[in-house]
Design an enzyme around this catalytic site. Structure first.
Site, PDB file in Angstrom:
ATOM      1  N   HIS A 220      45.392  38.428  28.095  1.00  0.00           N
ATOM      2  CA  HIS A 220      46.186  37.108  28.110  1.00  0.00           C
ATOM      3  C   HIS A 220      47.366  37.569  27.863  1.00  0.00           C
ATOM      4  CE1 HIS A 220      46.858  33.154  28.432  1.00  0.00           C
ATOM      5  NE2 HIS A 220      46.433  32.391  27.363  1.00  0.00           N
ATOM      6  N   HIS A 259      45.291  38.386  38.516  1.00  0.00           N
ATOM      7  CA  HIS A 259      45.535  37.195  37.738  1.00  0.00           C
ATOM      8  C   HIS A 259      44.158  36.254  38.290  1.00  0.00           C
ATOM      9  CE1 HIS A 259      46.665  33.240  36.413  1.00  0.00           C
ATOM     10  NE2 HIS A 259      47.629  33.886  35.916  1.00  0.00           N
ATOM     11  N   ASP A 310      53.515  38.813  32.825  1.00  0.00           N
ATOM     12  CA  ASP A 310      53.607  39.852  31.562  1.00  0.00           C
ATOM     13  C   ASP A 310      54.283  41.051  32.217  1.00  0.00           C
ATOM     14  OD1 ASP A 310      52.725  38.337  29.601  1.00  0.00           O
ATOM     15  OD2 ASP A 310      50.524  38.733  30.153  1.00  0.00           O
TER      16      ASP A 310
HETATM   17  N1  ACO Z   1      44.075  46.887  37.019  1.00  0.00           N
HETATM   18  C1  ACO Z   1      43.401  47.333  37.700  1.00  0.00           C
HETATM   19  N2  ACO Z   1      42.279  46.753  38.280  1.00  0.00           N
HETATM   20  C2  ACO Z   1      42.303  45.348  38.365  1.00  0.00           C
HETATM   21  C3  ACO Z   1      43.357  44.829  37.264  1.00  0.00           C
HETATM   22  C4  ACO Z   1      44.267  45.394  36.830  1.00  0.00           C
HETATM   23  N3  ACO Z   1      45.254  44.934  36.140  1.00  0.00           N
HETATM   24  N4  ACO Z   1      43.107  43.260  37.665  1.00  0.00           N
HETATM   25  C5  ACO Z   1      42.015  43.339  38.492  1.00  0.00           C
HETATM   26  N5  ACO Z   1      41.673  44.325  38.735  1.00  0.00           N
HETATM   27  C6  ACO Z   1      40.595  44.765  39.598  1.00  0.00           C
HETATM   28  C7  ACO Z   1      39.016  44.621  38.791  1.00  0.00           C
HETATM   29  O1  ACO Z   1      38.788  46.097  38.356  1.00  0.00           O
HETATM   30  C8  ACO Z   1      38.162  44.208  39.882  1.00  0.00           C
HETATM   31  O2  ACO Z   1      38.072  45.199  40.890  1.00  0.00           O
HETATM   32  P1  ACO Z   1      36.536  45.692  41.505  1.00  0.00           P
HETATM   33  O3  ACO Z   1      36.218  44.566  42.169  1.00  0.00           O
HETATM   34  O4  ACO Z   1      36.692  46.820  42.106  1.00  0.00           O
HETATM   35  O5  ACO Z   1      35.635  45.882  40.018  1.00  0.00           O
HETATM   36  C9  ACO Z   1      38.868  43.150  40.594  1.00  0.00           C
HETATM   37  O6  ACO Z   1      40.321  43.730  40.466  1.00  0.00           O
HETATM   38  C10 ACO Z   1      38.743  41.931  40.048  1.00  0.00           C
HETATM   39  O7  ACO Z   1      39.078  41.700  38.750  1.00  0.00           O
HETATM   40  P2  ACO Z   1      38.548  40.768  37.679  1.00  0.00           P
HETATM   41  O8  ACO Z   1      38.346  41.334  36.422  1.00  0.00           O
HETATM   42  O9  ACO Z   1      37.199  40.140  38.219  1.00  0.00           O
HETATM   43  O10 ACO Z   1      39.490  39.603  37.831  1.00  0.00           O
HETATM   44  P3  ACO Z   1      39.731  38.251  36.835  1.00  0.00           P
HETATM   45  O11 ACO Z   1      40.067  37.350  37.470  1.00  0.00           O
HETATM   46  O12 ACO Z   1      38.651  38.217  35.937  1.00  0.00           O
HETATM   47  O13 ACO Z   1      40.880  39.205  35.742  1.00  0.00           O
HETATM   48  C11 ACO Z   1      42.908  39.474  34.641  1.00  0.00           C
HETATM   49  C12 ACO Z   1      42.217  38.403  35.578  1.00  0.00           C
HETATM   50  C13 ACO Z   1      41.854  39.327  33.237  1.00  0.00           C
HETATM   51  C14 ACO Z   1      43.961  39.028  34.163  1.00  0.00           C
HETATM   52  C15 ACO Z   1      42.744  40.782  35.145  1.00  0.00           C
HETATM   53  O14 ACO Z   1      43.727  40.966  36.394  1.00  0.00           O
HETATM   54  C16 ACO Z   1      43.247  41.816  34.026  1.00  0.00           C
HETATM   55  O15 ACO Z   1      42.687  42.561  33.180  1.00  0.00           O
HETATM   56  N6  ACO Z   1      44.834  42.064  34.393  1.00  0.00           N
HETATM   57  C17 ACO Z   1      45.270  43.180  33.306  1.00  0.00           C
HETATM   58  C18 ACO Z   1      45.760  42.198  31.883  1.00  0.00           C
HETATM   59  C19 ACO Z   1      46.712  41.196  32.219  1.00  0.00           C
HETATM   60  O16 ACO Z   1      47.869  41.624  32.712  1.00  0.00           O
HETATM   61  N7  ACO Z   1      46.862  40.176  31.879  1.00  0.00           N
HETATM   62  C20 ACO Z   1      47.717  38.953  32.006  1.00  0.00           C
HETATM   63  C21 ACO Z   1      47.391  38.023  32.798  1.00  0.00           C
HETATM   64  S1  ACO Z   1      48.671  36.776  32.820  1.00  0.00           S
HETATM   65  C22 ACO Z   1      48.435  35.927  31.533  1.00  0.00           C
HETATM   66  O17 ACO Z   1      47.394  35.643  30.976  1.00  0.00           O
HETATM   67  C23 ACO Z   1      49.507  35.240  30.683  1.00  0.00           C
END
Ligand code: ACO
Length: 374
Positions: A220, A259, A310
């Protein structure tokens, strides 16, 4: 009982709200009817906070009154100053913030102690977060103690609290825009945590304490600090491709990408990208900006992911000279407006938030005395 488990409550509509709308397919973010791009162009943090709390833009006198009130509410009770001063210098500033907000509920002087649904409490907490951060950071950095700076805006005061200097007009505007962009985001994890706490009829300070702890996580608000770690690891533009590809091959997440709601570029990232370039140019240092652009290109090409809020924010703060561990606390100093607006909305339309779980454990075990267990 419904049989579908929505892990992470994805796509679950938990409540109705008039505060914030996200169109994740069109990349639009709206606060109380106003597009974030317009607010980032024309508004200030104080005006945006007023909008979130009261549901409308303020008149001139209302804005002046709120700006004055926030500045007048900056002082911490001596017992909280003492508590913050006793925290080890290597404490995580988000832990300091969470602990100080919690302590404030106990040590707040009587006249400031808010009622359970008080907008005065929202303003007090918003005003005081930069003071908590400044109190902690300045002591650990050996800087002189904070002065309340009663005529300074929230952005100018926050910058001074973290840096011990007055920001230039451009630097202060960069922080103000970042504060506007981070102020609310519908039912994100920390706001949801705040609303869950409020839905038990607990108080505003408890709700904000829950929210600070939730924002701290690297999935987050903590992602902005992790982005700067990634840039340090990459170090030069010609290493971006190798480092990113090896991380993706190892199934590592690239911080600042992806996201839950946006399926296209996060509109806040679009605005912050421009500010990252602007501040880089003003400081004659485009190192971070060039690295970030290249990372963005490779991650989009390899995974189809877009940057989120971010991704670019940390580069702006770092170029202003702000230490990396204060990036997530800056986020909190803005999101406090949204958290408290949501808590007040929750109190107005209260329904205990209590989802249910599908039980997948055993149900037919027999108790065995401790001495007879294998
Ligand atoms: N890097 C690499 N792969 C990613 C990323 C990432 N940052 N984000 C999503 N993916 C991939 C996942 O591995 C998954 O791939 P798969 O289907 O091949 O396994 C697919 O995209 C879907 O990912 P989920 O985890 O299901 O997406 P979710 O909606 O749960 O996640 C989240 C959202 C937690 C923000 C995620 O994108 C993430 O971990 N990002 C990195 C952390 C980040 O930047 N957080 C800040 C978010 S903005 C905020 O909160 C203010």
């Amino acid at each position: 009982m419904p049989d579908v488990v929505q892990r992470g409550l994805e796509d679950v509509v938990a409540l109705e709200s008039k505060i914030c709308f996200i169109d994740g397919h069109k990349g639009r973010l709206i606060y109380r009817g106003y597009d974030i791009r317009e607010l980032a162009e024309h508004s200030t943090f104080e005006e945006t906070a007023y909008l979130l709390w009261y549901g409308r833009l303020p008149t001139g006198p209302q804005l002046a009154d709120l700006t004055h009130r926030l500045a007048a509410l900056r002082t911490l009770p001596p017992r909280v100053v003492e508590l913050v001063d006793r925290m080890p210098a290597d404490s995580n500033p988000m832990d300091v913030l969470r602990t100080a907000v919690s302590a404030l509920a106990i040590f707040e002087p009587g006249e400031l102690r808010p009622g359970p649904s008080s907008i005065g409490g929202a303003q007090r907490l918003t005003a005081v977060l930069p003071t908590i951060l400044g109190q902690f950071h300045r002591r650990r950095a050996g800087l002189p103690p904070l002065e309340p700076k009663p005529s300074w805006s929230h952005a100018a005061y926050l910058l001074y609290a973290l840096l011990d200097r007055e920001g230039s007009a451009l630097e202060t505007r960069a922080i103000d825009v970042a504060l506007i962009l981070h102020a609310d985001h519908e039912l994100n994890a920390s706001t949801f945590a705040a609303r869950v706490t409020a839905s038990t009829l607990s108080d505003l300070y408890s709700a904000v304490t829950s929210a600070v702890g939730t924002l701290k996580g690297p999935l987050h608000g903590g992602a902005n600090e992790q982005v700067m770690r990634l840039l340090a690891e990459i170090d030069s533009v010609d290493r971006v491709e190798t480092v990113i590809k090896s991380k993706l091959a190892a199934h590592e997440r690239i911080m600042g990408f992806g996201h839950r709601v946006y399926k296209v570029e996060d509109p806040r990232a679009t605005i912050l990208r421009e500010w990252s370039r602007k501040i880089g140019e003003a400081k004659h240092d485009l190192h971070y900006f060039e690295l970030l652009r290249k990372v963005e290109e490779i991650v989009h090409r390899e995974k189809g992911l877009y940057p989120n809020v971010d991704f670019y924010s940390g580069s702006i703060y770092a170029l202003l000279g702000i230490p990396h561990d204060l990036f997530t606390p800056i986020f909190a100093s803005s999101r406090i407006a949204g958290w408290t607006a949501h808590v007040l909305e929750e109190y107005d339309d209260l329904r205990l938030i209590r989802p249910t779980a599908r039980y997948v454990g055993s149900t037919d075990l027999s108790y065995v005395d401790v001495g007879r267990r294998p």
